[in-house]
Design a protein around this motif. Structure first.
Motif, PDB file in Angstrom:
ATOM      1  N   ALA A 193       0.834  -1.203   0.000  1.00 32.91           N
ATOM      2  CA  ALA A 193       0.000   0.000   0.000  1.00 32.91           C
ATOM      3  C   ALA A 193       0.866   1.249   0.000  1.00 32.91           C
ATOM      4  O   ALA A 193       1.031   1.919   1.008  1.00 32.91           O
ATOM      5  CB  ALA A 193      -0.949  -0.009   1.202  1.00 32.91           C
ATOM      6  N   SER A 194       1.461   1.545  -1.148  1.00 38.10           N
ATOM      7  CA  SER A 194       2.298   2.734  -1.329  1.00 38.10           C
ATOM      8  C   SER A 194       2.452   2.971  -2.824  1.00 38.10           C
ATOM      9  O   SER A 194       2.087   2.117  -3.650  1.00 38.10           O
ATOM     10  CB  SER A 194       3.677   2.530  -0.690  1.00 38.10           C
ATOM     11  OG  SER A 194       4.399   1.517  -1.379  1.00 38.10           O
ATOM     12  N   GLY A 195       3.004   4.122  -3.182  1.00 36.58           N
ATOM     13  CA  GLY A 195       3.236   4.405  -4.592  1.00 36.58           C
ATOM     14  C   GLY A 195       4.183   3.401  -5.217  1.00 36.58           C
ATOM     15  O   GLY A 195       3.976   2.942  -6.346  1.00 36.58           O
ATOM     16  N   ARG A 196       5.225   3.053  -4.487  1.00 32.64           N
ATOM     17  CA  ARG A 196       6.188   2.066  -4.995  1.00 32.64           C
ATOM     18  C   ARG A 196       5.523   0.701  -5.176  1.00 32.64           C
ATOM     19  O   ARG A 196       5.771   0.010  -6.168  1.00 32.64           O
ATOM     20  CB  ARG A 196       7.371   1.945  -4.028  1.00 32.64           C
ATOM     21  CG  ARG A 196       8.486   1.039  -4.526  1.00 32.64           C
ATOM     22  CD  ARG A 196       9.648   0.962  -3.553  1.00 32.64           C
ATOM     23  NE  ARG A 196       9.222   0.462  -2.254  1.00 32.64           N
ATOM     24  CZ  ARG A 196       9.104   1.221  -1.176  1.00 32.64           C
ATOM     25  NH1 ARG A 196       9.369   2.507  -1.225  1.00 32.64           N
ATOM     26  NH2 ARG A 196       8.701   0.704  -0.024  1.00 32.64           N
ATOM     27  N   ALA A 197       4.656   0.325  -4.236  1.00 30.26           N
ATOM     28  CA  ALA A 197       3.970  -0.970  -4.321  1.00 30.26           C
ATOM     29  C   ALA A 197       3.058  -1.026  -5.542  1.00 30.26           C
ATOM     30  O   ALA A 197       3.014  -2.045  -6.251  1.00 30.26           O
ATOM     31  CB  ALA A 197       3.162  -1.217  -3.051  1.00 30.26           C
ATOM     32  N   ILE A 198       2.333   0.049  -5.785  1.00 30.18           N
ATOM     33  CA  ILE A 198       1.446   0.108  -6.945  1.00 30.18           C
ATOM     34  C   ILE A 198       2.245  -0.057  -8.231  1.00 30.18           C
ATOM     35  O   ILE A 198       1.866  -0.806  -9.140  1.00 30.18           O
ATOM     36  CB  ILE A 198       0.672   1.446  -6.950  1.00 30.18           C
ATOM     37  CG1 ILE A 198      -0.429   1.421  -5.890  1.00 30.18           C
ATOM     38  CG2 ILE A 198       0.073   1.745  -8.328  1.00 30.18           C
ATOM     39  CD1 ILE A 198      -1.108   2.756  -5.704  1.00 30.18           C
ATOM     40  N   LEU A 199       3.358   0.629  -8.295  1.00 28.60           N
ATOM     41  CA  LEU A 199       4.206   0.580  -9.490  1.00 28.60           C
ATOM     42  C   LEU A 199       4.773  -0.818  -9.705  1.00 28.60           C
ATOM     43  O   LEU A 199       4.688  -1.389 -10.801  1.00 28.60           O
ATOM     44  CB  LEU A 199       5.344   1.594  -9.328  1.00 28.60           C
ATOM     45  CG  LEU A 199       6.157   1.945 -10.560  1.00 28.60           C
ATOM     46  CD1 LEU A 199       5.291   2.487 -11.675  1.00 28.60           C
ATOM     47  CD2 LEU A 199       7.229   2.963 -10.184  1.00 28.60           C
ATOM     48  N   GLU A 200       5.341  -1.393  -8.653  1.00 33.39           N
ATOM     49  CA  GLU A 200       5.961  -2.714  -8.778  1.00 33.39           C
ATOM     50  C   GLU A 200       4.938  -3.793  -9.101  1.00 33.39           C
ATOM     51  O   GLU A 200       5.204  -4.687  -9.918  1.00 33.39           O
ATOM     52  CB  GLU A 200       6.722  -3.047  -7.483  1.00 33.39           C
ATOM     53  CG  GLU A 200       7.954  -2.179  -7.279  1.00 33.39           C
ATOM     54  CD  GLU A 200       8.659  -2.456  -5.964  1.00 33.39           C
ATOM     55  OE1 GLU A 200       8.114  -3.241  -5.156  1.00 33.39           O
ATOM     56  OE2 GLU A 200       9.751  -1.897  -5.743  1.00 33.39           O
ATOM     57  N   ARG A 246      -7.580  -1.857  -6.058  1.00 33.23           N
ATOM     58  CA  ARG A 246      -8.413  -2.667  -5.152  1.00 33.23           C
ATOM     59  C   ARG A 246      -7.527  -3.443  -4.176  1.00 33.23           C
ATOM     60  O   ARG A 246      -7.833  -3.546  -2.988  1.00 33.23           O
ATOM     61  CB  ARG A 246      -9.308  -3.613  -5.953  1.00 33.23           C
ATOM     62  CG  ARG A 246     -10.544  -2.946  -6.544  1.00 33.23           C
ATOM     63  CD  ARG A 246     -11.570  -3.967  -7.014  1.00 33.23           C
ATOM     64  NE  ARG A 246     -11.091  -4.672  -8.202  1.00 33.23           N
ATOM     65  CZ  ARG A 246     -11.327  -4.274  -9.449  1.00 33.23           C
ATOM     66  NH1 ARG A 246     -12.019  -3.173  -9.674  1.00 33.23           N
ATOM     67  NH2 ARG A 246     -10.884  -4.963 -10.474  1.00 33.23           N
ATOM     68  N   GLU A 247      -6.425  -4.007  -4.700  1.00 30.50           N
ATOM     69  CA  GLU A 247      -5.479  -4.713  -3.835  1.00 30.50           C
ATOM     70  C   GLU A 247      -4.876  -3.756  -2.817  1.00 30.50           C
ATOM     71  O   GLU A 247      -4.721  -4.082  -1.634  1.00 30.50           O
ATOM     72  CB  GLU A 247      -4.371  -5.349  -4.673  1.00 30.50           C
ATOM     73  CG  GLU A 247      -3.338  -6.088  -3.828  1.00 30.50           C
ATOM     74  CD  GLU A 247      -2.138  -6.558  -4.639  1.00 30.50           C
ATOM     75  OE1 GLU A 247      -1.952  -7.774  -4.770  1.00 30.50           O
ATOM     76  OE2 GLU A 247      -1.378  -5.695  -5.126  1.00 30.50           O
ATOM     77  N   PHE A 248      -4.535  -2.568  -3.275  1.00 31.17           N
ATOM     78  CA  PHE A 248      -4.009  -1.509  -2.417  1.00 31.17           C
ATOM     79  C   PHE A 248      -4.968  -1.263  -1.247  1.00 31.17           C
ATOM     80  O   PHE A 248      -4.571  -1.243  -0.070  1.00 31.17           O
ATOM     81  CB  PHE A 248      -3.850  -0.253  -3.274  1.00 31.17           C
ATOM     82  CG  PHE A 248      -3.406   0.988  -2.556  1.00 31.17           C
ATOM     83  CD1 PHE A 248      -2.083   1.376  -2.564  1.00 31.17           C
ATOM     84  CD2 PHE A 248      -4.327   1.809  -1.908  1.00 31.17           C
ATOM     85  CE1 PHE A 248      -1.678   2.549  -1.932  1.00 31.17           C
ATOM     86  CE2 PHE A 248      -3.937   2.973  -1.269  1.00 31.17           C
ATOM     87  CZ  PHE A 248      -2.603   3.342  -1.294  1.00 31.17           C
TER      88      PHE A 248
END
Length: 326
Positions: A193-200, A246-248
């Motif tokens: 749950a972060s910008g980096r997580a969304i990107l990866e 949604r996963e976020f």
């Protein structure tokens, strides 16, 4: 009228503001966070003082700094930095997203450069204080702030005061054998749950052949993709991008349920650069949090959006300077 300079140093951007005693933003700018200096003998903090010098010399900013008699109106500089901070000494113990500044005494550097008082704190703490001072937390006695940016920061107001202990919600482990986090652990919520997580997560799906409009937008060069592009593509109805958000929300809801069960705050305030995607993740967040938190605790907590948007950390940093000045 006295003013304070507030600086929020994040993994992607530096946000600088001039703030009045009443919390009004008189000027604001955003700059890319500088890379580590190539010359290892140079102090990385010099990059940051250079940016603030540039900010203070700007045509619309310089006239705000002195009164009619030419006397400085600046009370001091408040700095929020992503990572573990020794706020008393002003030392950056560890900043996972900006490793070039690990170990730096940024307070001393800024005081030597500008000859005015300086306070340094974790960026999520400064954001939390900003919400308490002039934001969505003004009417709550105890609340938690989660800042969604490159990473996931958090701060806690308890009985009206900023909690000063470690409050690294982003490194709460929610998947013991999960994704590798920048801190070195596996399964931290920041890895989901972060910008980096969304990107990866998005790039990993594309590399496996998942269809998405992103392939057209980036010319098949997945490393041109940004969280902002994923957000915009999700708004256009792209299935992959909407699923990523949604996963976020699902994982953020797990973390929030844990916080509610542990601390029973009056409110959870969500801010940071990714809060603009609120409608894409809030339903999944609420669904997961309501399922996992104790019903009596969940029913009384308010989950709300920050009213200070992406300037929250810099405004709060300025507020802490006014608080220190009495």
């Amino acid at each position: 009228m006295k003013i304070a300079i507030g600086i929020d140093i994040g993994g992607t951007n530096i946000k600088a503001v001039i703030v009045s005693e009443g919390g009004a933003v008189l000027a604001s700018r955003k700059y890319p966070t500088p890379a580590a200096p190539k010359d290892k003998s140079k102090n990385a903090a010099e990059n940051f003082t250079g940016i603030i010098k540039k900010f203070l010399k700007e045509e619309s900013v310089a006239p705000l700094l002195k009164d009619e008699a030419g006397v400085s109106k600046i009370v001091g500089i408040g700095i929020g930095v992503a990572g573990l901070i020794d706020s008393n000494k002003g030392v950056i113990i560890e900043s996972p997203n900006i490793p070039a500044i690990n170990g730096l005494n940024i307070k001393e550097t800024f005081q030597n450069e500008f000859s005015i008082p300086v306070t340094v704190d974790n960026d999520a703490n400064t954001c939390t204080y900003g919400e308490r001072w002039v934001g969505a937390g003004k009417n709550f006695n105890s609340f938690i702030v989660l800042t969604l940016g490159t990473g996931l920061g958090s701060g806690y107001i308890y009985n009206g005061e900023l909690f000063r202990g470690s409050f690294e919600t982003g490194h709460m482990v929610i998947e013991p054998k999960g994704r590798l986090c920048t801190c070195g652990n596996l399964g931290c919520i920041e890895s989901y749950a972060s910008g980096r997580a969304i990107l990866e997560s998005t790039i990993a799906s594309l590399e496996k052949g998942t269809k998405s409009m992103l392939t057209e937008f980036c010319g098949s060069n997945f490393y041109k993709i940004t969280p902002e592009l994923i957000y915009k593509t999700a708004l256009e109805g792209d299935s992959l991008c909407r699923e990523v958000f949604r996963e976020f929300g699902h994982y953020l809801g797990i973390g929030i349920a844990n916080l509610i069960n542990l601390l029973s705050p009056d409110a959870i305030i969500i801010g940071g650069g990714l809060v603009g995607a609120w409608e894409l993740f809030i339903e999944d967040l609420r669904q997961e949090a309501s399922k996992l938190a104790f019903d009596p605790l969940y029913s009384r907590v308010k989950i709300v959006k920050s009213t200070l948007t992406e300037e929250c950390g810099s405004i709060g940093a300025a507020g802490l300077i006014f608080k220190a000045a009495g």
